[in-house]
Design an enzyme around this catalytic site. Structure first.
Site, PDB file in Angstrom:
ATOM      1  N   LYS A  90       0.808  -1.198  -0.151  1.00 54.74           N
ATOM      2  CA  LYS A  90      -0.045   0.294   0.093  1.00 54.74           C
ATOM      3  C   LYS A  90       0.827   1.230  -0.086  1.00 54.74           C
ATOM      4  O   LYS A  90       1.726   1.338   0.876  1.00 54.74           O
ATOM      5  CB  LYS A  90      -0.979   0.065   1.250  1.00 54.74           C
ATOM      6  CG  LYS A  90      -1.889   1.039   1.348  1.00 54.74           C
ATOM      7  CD  LYS A  90      -3.025   0.786   0.587  1.00 54.74           C
ATOM      8  CE  LYS A  90      -3.963   2.224   0.224  1.00 54.74           C
ATOM      9  NZ  LYS A  90      -3.615   2.911  -1.158  1.00 54.74           N
ATOM     10  N   LYS A 126       5.419   1.839  -3.013  1.00 55.83           N
ATOM     11  CA  LYS A 126       5.356   3.143  -3.588  1.00 55.83           C
ATOM     12  C   LYS A 126       5.565   2.941  -5.041  1.00 55.83           C
ATOM     13  O   LYS A 126       6.161   2.100  -5.548  1.00 55.83           O
ATOM     14  CB  LYS A 126       6.527   3.941  -3.043  1.00 55.83           C
ATOM     15  CG  LYS A 126       6.150   5.475  -3.227  1.00 55.83           C
ATOM     16  CD  LYS A 126       5.334   5.994  -2.020  1.00 55.83           C
ATOM     17  CE  LYS A 126       4.896   7.442  -2.158  1.00 55.83           C
ATOM     18  NZ  LYS A 126       4.191   7.780  -0.840  1.00 55.83           N
ATOM     19  N   GLY A 165      -2.871   8.332  -4.081  1.00 51.71           N
ATOM     20  CA  GLY A 165      -2.324   9.699  -4.601  1.00 51.71           C
ATOM     21  C   GLY A 165      -1.078  10.179  -3.704  1.00 51.71           C
ATOM     22  O   GLY A 165      -0.591   9.490  -2.791  1.00 51.71           O
ATOM     23  N   ASP A 166       0.103  10.986  -4.406  1.00 52.34           N
ATOM     24  CA  ASP A 166       0.854  11.522  -3.669  1.00 52.34           C
ATOM     25  C   ASP A 166       1.316  12.808  -4.318  1.00 52.34           C
ATOM     26  O   ASP A 166       0.490  13.175  -5.030  1.00 52.34           O
ATOM     27  CB  ASP A 166       2.203  10.412  -3.587  1.00 52.34           C
ATOM     28  CG  ASP A 166       3.238  10.777  -2.803  1.00 52.34           C
ATOM     29  OD1 ASP A 166       3.349  10.807  -1.369  1.00 52.34           O
ATOM     30  OD2 ASP A 166       4.274  11.550  -3.023  1.00 52.34           O
ATOM     31  N   THR A 209      -4.701  13.352   5.458  1.00 48.92           N
ATOM     32  CA  THR A 209      -3.323  13.547   5.749  1.00 48.92           C
ATOM     33  C   THR A 209      -3.096  14.898   6.527  1.00 48.92           C
ATOM     34  O   THR A 209      -2.571  14.891   7.415  1.00 48.92           O
ATOM     35  CB  THR A 209      -2.468  13.537   4.400  1.00 48.92           C
ATOM     36  OG1 THR A 209      -2.802  12.488   3.651  1.00 48.92           O
ATOM     37  CG2 THR A 209      -0.911  13.548   4.786  1.00 48.92           C
ATOM     38  N   ASN A 240      -2.212  18.845  -1.492  1.00 49.94           N
ATOM     39  CA  ASN A 240      -3.254  18.154  -0.763  1.00 49.94           C
ATOM     40  C   ASN A 240      -2.912  18.165   0.644  1.00 49.94           C
ATOM     41  O   ASN A 240      -3.751  18.626   1.498  1.00 49.94           O
ATOM     42  CB  ASN A 240      -3.430  16.848  -1.156  1.00 49.94           C
ATOM     43  CG  ASN A 240      -4.221  15.887  -0.314  1.00 49.94           C
ATOM     44  OD1 ASN A 240      -3.896  15.467   0.403  1.00 49.94           O
ATOM     45  ND2 ASN A 240      -5.573  15.982  -0.554  1.00 49.94           N
TER      46      ASN A 240
HETATM   47  P1  NDP Z   1       0.736  17.836  -3.712  1.00 50.80           P
HETATM   48  O1  NDP Z   1       1.179  17.693  -5.257  1.00 50.80           O
HETATM   49  O2  NDP Z   1      -0.772  17.999  -3.478  1.00 50.80           O
HETATM   50  O3  NDP Z   1       1.515  19.114  -3.347  1.00 50.80           O
HETATM   51  C1  NDP Z   1       2.804  19.117  -3.175  1.00 50.80           C
HETATM   52  C2  NDP Z   1       3.176  20.576  -3.144  1.00 50.80           C
HETATM   53  O4  NDP Z   1       4.508  20.691  -2.406  1.00 50.80           O
HETATM   54  C3  NDP Z   1       2.933  21.597  -3.824  1.00 50.80           C
HETATM   55  O5  NDP Z   1       2.619  22.767  -3.393  1.00 50.80           O
HETATM   56  C4  NDP Z   1       4.329  21.639  -4.734  1.00 50.80           C
HETATM   57  O6  NDP Z   1       4.766  23.000  -5.101  1.00 50.80           O
HETATM   58  C5  NDP Z   1       5.063  21.426  -3.381  1.00 50.80           C
HETATM   59  N1  NDP Z   1       6.250  20.801  -4.163  1.00 50.80           N
HETATM   60  C6  NDP Z   1       6.452  19.685  -4.689  1.00 50.80           C
HETATM   61  N2  NDP Z   1       7.755  19.311  -4.980  1.00 50.80           N
HETATM   62  C7  NDP Z   1       8.612  20.385  -4.518  1.00 50.80           C
HETATM   63  C8  NDP Z   1       9.928  20.609  -4.729  1.00 50.80           C
HETATM   64  N3  NDP Z   1      10.597  19.756  -5.260  1.00 50.80           N
HETATM   65  N4  NDP Z   1      10.299  21.657  -4.170  1.00 50.80           N
HETATM   66  C9  NDP Z   1       9.408  22.550  -3.687  1.00 50.80           C
HETATM   67  N5  NDP Z   1       8.272  22.482  -3.513  1.00 50.80           N
HETATM   68  C10 NDP Z   1       7.740  21.315  -3.895  1.00 50.80           C
HETATM   69  O7  NDP Z   1       1.412  16.649  -3.061  1.00 50.80           O
HETATM   70  P2  NDP Z   1       0.803  16.052  -1.636  1.00 50.80           P
HETATM   71  O8  NDP Z   1       0.433  17.509  -0.775  1.00 50.80           O
HETATM   72  O9  NDP Z   1       0.011  15.059  -1.599  1.00 50.80           O
HETATM   73  O10 NDP Z   1       2.235  15.752  -0.990  1.00 50.80           O
HETATM   74  C11 NDP Z   1       3.151  16.637  -0.132  1.00 50.80           C
HETATM   75  C12 NDP Z   1       4.051  15.672   0.901  1.00 50.80           C
HETATM   76  O11 NDP Z   1       3.366  14.949   1.598  1.00 50.80           O
HETATM   77  C13 NDP Z   1       4.997  14.633  -0.144  1.00 50.80           C
HETATM   78  O12 NDP Z   1       6.144  14.698   0.644  1.00 50.80           O
HETATM   79  C14 NDP Z   1       4.158  13.438   0.175  1.00 50.80           C
HETATM   80  O13 NDP Z   1       5.010  12.270  -0.171  1.00 50.80           O
HETATM   81  C15 NDP Z   1       3.504  13.574   1.502  1.00 50.80           C
HETATM   82  N6  NDP Z   1       2.407  12.770   1.729  1.00 50.80           N
HETATM   83  C16 NDP Z   1       1.213  12.726   1.189  1.00 50.80           C
HETATM   84  C17 NDP Z   1      -0.037  12.301   1.641  1.00 50.80           C
HETATM   85  C18 NDP Z   1      -1.025  12.153   0.563  1.00 50.80           C
HETATM   86  O14 NDP Z   1      -2.158  11.618   1.145  1.00 50.80           O
HETATM   87  N7  NDP Z   1      -1.279  13.036  -0.236  1.00 50.80           N
HETATM   88  C19 NDP Z   1       0.186  11.319   2.523  1.00 50.80           C
HETATM   89  C20 NDP Z   1       1.544  11.344   3.375  1.00 50.80           C
HETATM   90  C21 NDP Z   1       2.320  12.107   3.045  1.00 50.80           C
HETATM   91  P3  NDP Z   1       4.426  22.872  -7.109  1.00 50.80           P
HETATM   92  O15 NDP Z   1       2.994  22.800  -7.112  1.00 50.80           O
HETATM   93  O16 NDP Z   1       4.962  24.420  -7.253  1.00 50.80           O
HETATM   94  O17 NDP Z   1       5.197  21.779  -7.465  1.00 50.80           O
HETATM   95  O1  2IT Z   2       3.115   8.812   1.618  1.00 48.21           O
HETATM   96  C1  2IT Z   2       1.761   8.395   1.926  1.00 48.21           C
HETATM   97  O2  2IT Z   2       1.617   7.899   2.912  1.00 48.21           O
HETATM   98  C2  2IT Z   2       0.932   8.537   0.872  1.00 48.21           C
HETATM   99  N1  2IT Z   2       1.093   9.296  -0.170  1.00 48.21           N
HETATM  100  C3  2IT Z   2      -0.555   7.985   0.792  1.00 48.21           C
HETATM  101  C4  2IT Z   2      -0.463   6.777   0.590  1.00 48.21           C
HETATM  102  C5  2IT Z   2      -1.915   5.987   0.418  1.00 48.21           C
HETATM  103  O3  2IT Z   2      -1.833   4.790   0.115  1.00 48.21           O
HETATM  104  O4  2IT Z   2      -2.932   6.533   0.859  1.00 48.21           O
END
Ligand code: NDP
Ligand code: 2IT
Length: 448
Positions: A90, A126, A165-166, A209, A240
């Site tokens: 997952k 992943k 998603g991620d 999250t 997100n």
């Molecule tokens: P999104 O794509 O929705 O948002 C990512 C955000 O971070 C955007 O604002 C983006 O800016 C910025 N960003 C991404 N890459 C970079 C970079 N290299 N340098 C600077 N800014 C950056 O992703 P999420 O919100 O889903 O994910 C954010 C983090 O949380 C990640 O580390 C992900 O692995 C983690 N995560 C996500 C989960 C989920 O359920 N979605 C669960 C647990 C962890 P821009 O739009 O300009 O690229």
């Molecule tokens: O980093 C993470 O935990 C996620 N991007 C969510 C993974 C998931 O299966 O919901």
């Protein structure tokens, strides 16, 4: 040399071109030392550390698609199935130009322990691609997602591997991928999570999250006698995780004054306007300059020309919610000098090891992502449960379960840290608590 150090050396040698993976393994292994030392002979004979750092399998594949000009484009797709000791693989799918096998492996490795901490039956995996969704039309996104799933569908399934998603993968991408999976495999099943509500998605998964991060942070503060209400907060990211972290922080009475994307950051001393931020990011998919243009109190700072970031603002709490290694030792020094009380990771490994140690050495409460951002995958597992029983739970029901899960994760990490004489070290506590369950299952299942 101790068994931990021996295997760490081996991992470094074997994966020399994967710095993020080495970083993630180093952090986990450093915290596990007391647990491993207590079981050194057995774990060594069973090669537990060698097995847990070697993915069960990994796929790398070509993703050809056609852009709006008729040009064929080619990206690389990945899926790493890291560990299925406690459940089907997952973990999310990251779409970002920086994606390579080392990044997917670090994320998959973290996911093993995070998923274990949720207390739900999910293994670690992943996936992703170096595809850049920025500036692409909906049709181009669909073409990419369909091609990506045409290959990925061979390796996943509701009981084998369930992506989500991620970065760069949200509801739109999950919808296109789900449609293609169903079409090729002829199966209407919960093979992906983060689905739309009209086709098997769970209420509260979108928010999970960010909300979970705040439930964890709130519990961590409470157990240290501190109130979240009235605190000033800096958030990075505007995706997100960031958006719903900001929303929940505000609902709990805190004031969030920053957010960022890859090109710039916002300082809004009156507090971030979440409705406006959602309009700019979720609807228009635009840059933060548009947020600043629409709001008088907001200042926009360009990262490249100014060389600054949101960690320069004086706050009580910092929530890094963008990406790995976005908070380094200089940022940590600035935050500590400005009196930060707590740092909780919404992103995966956003804080460098050096910065993490600096926070801990200076008495800052530090919540590691694998514990504090586990609410997303936990709610994904709740989506899997709903799909299995062909029912949908109410928002309140899912949200209540999420809160209980996050509070329990905090206390399990807290207890594990205390048990090994590292009170208040939630990094060690989370790694130990996550590891113990996975190892128990691995040992019970024999050499596999
Ligand atoms: P999104 O794509 O929705 O948002 C990512 C955000 O971070 C955007 O604002 C983006 O800016 C910025 N960003 C991404 N890459 C970079 C970079 N290299 N340098 C600077 N800014 C950056 O992703 P999420 O919100 O889903 O994910 C954010 C983090 O949380 C990640 O580390 C992900 O692995 C983690 N995560 C996500 C989960 C989920 O359920 N979605 C669960 C647990 C962890 P821009 O739009 O300009 O690229
Ligand atoms: O980093 C993470 O935990 C996620 N991007 C969510 C993974 C998931 O299966 O919901």
């Amino acid at each position: 040399m101790s068994y931990v150090d021996e295997v760490l050396e081996l991992v470094k040698k074997k994966n020399a071109s994967e710095p993020e993976f080495i970083q993630a393994v180093t952090e986990v292994f450093e915290s596990l030392k007391p647990v491993i030392e207590a079981n050194e002979e057995k774990y060594k004979r069973e090669a537990i550390l060698e097995r847990i750092t070697e993915p069960e399998r990994q796929f790398k594949f070509r993703v050809p698609w056609v852009d709006d000009k008729g040009q064929v484009r080619v990206n690389t797709g990945y899926r790493v199935q890291f560990n299925s000791a406690i459940g089907p693989f997952k973990g999310g799918i990251r779409l970002h130009p920086s994606v390579n096998i080392g990044i997917i492996k670090f994320l998959g490795f973290e996911q093993i322990f995070k998923n274990s901490l949720t207390s739900l039956p999910i293994g670690g995996g992943k996936g992703g691609s170096d595809f850049d969704p920025k500036g692409k039309s909906d049709r181009e996104i669909m073409a990419f997602c369909q091609s990506f799933m045409t290959e990925l569908c061979k390796y996943i399934g509701a009981d084998t591997d369930v992506p989500a998603g991620d970065i760069g993968t949200g509801a739109r991408e999950i919808g296109f991928m789900f449609g293609q999976y169903k079409r090729i495999r002829g199966l209407y099943e919960g093979v992906l999570t983060g689905k739309g509500l009209s086709y098997g998605g769970s209420l509260a998964r979108t928010e999970a999250t960010g909300y979970g991060l705040l439930y964890f942070t709130n519990e961590m503060l409470k157990s240290n006698g501190i109130e979240l209400a009235g605190k000033t907060v800096a958030v990075s990211g505007a995706g997100n995780v960031a958006i719903y972290a900001i929303q929940k922080a505000q609902q709990l009475g805190a004031k969030v004054v920053t957010c960022s994307d890859s090109t710039g950051w916002i300082y809004d001393p009156e507090g971030i306007d979440v409705a406006l931020l959602r309009e700019v990011k979720e609807v228009k998919r635009a840059r933060l300059t548009e947020y600043a243009a629409a709001r008088k109190s907001a200042q926009y700072h360009d990262k490249a020309s100014e060389g600054t970031n949101q960690w320069t603002i004086k706050v009580d709490i910092a929530l890094p919610c963008a990406t790995q290694n976005e908070l380094n030792i200089d940022d940590a020094k600035t935050l500590v000098a400005n009196g930060v009380i707590a740092v909780a990771e919404g992103a995966n490994m956003p804080t460098t090891i050096e910065a993490t140690k600096y926070f801990q050495a200076n008495g800052v409460l530090f919540a590691p992502g694998k514990a504090s951002n586990a609410g997303g995958v936990a709610t994904s597992a709740l989506e899997m449960s709903q799909n299995s029983e062909r029912l949908s739970w109410s928002f309140e029901e899912v949200d209540a379960k999420l809160q209980t899960i996050m509070v329990n994760i905090f206390h399990n990490a807290d207890k594990a840290a205390k048990k090994y004489g590292m009170e208040g070290n939630y990094v060690a506590g989370a790694n130990i608590a996550g590891f113990e369950k996975v190892v128990d299952a691995m040992l019970a299942q024999g050499v596999c």
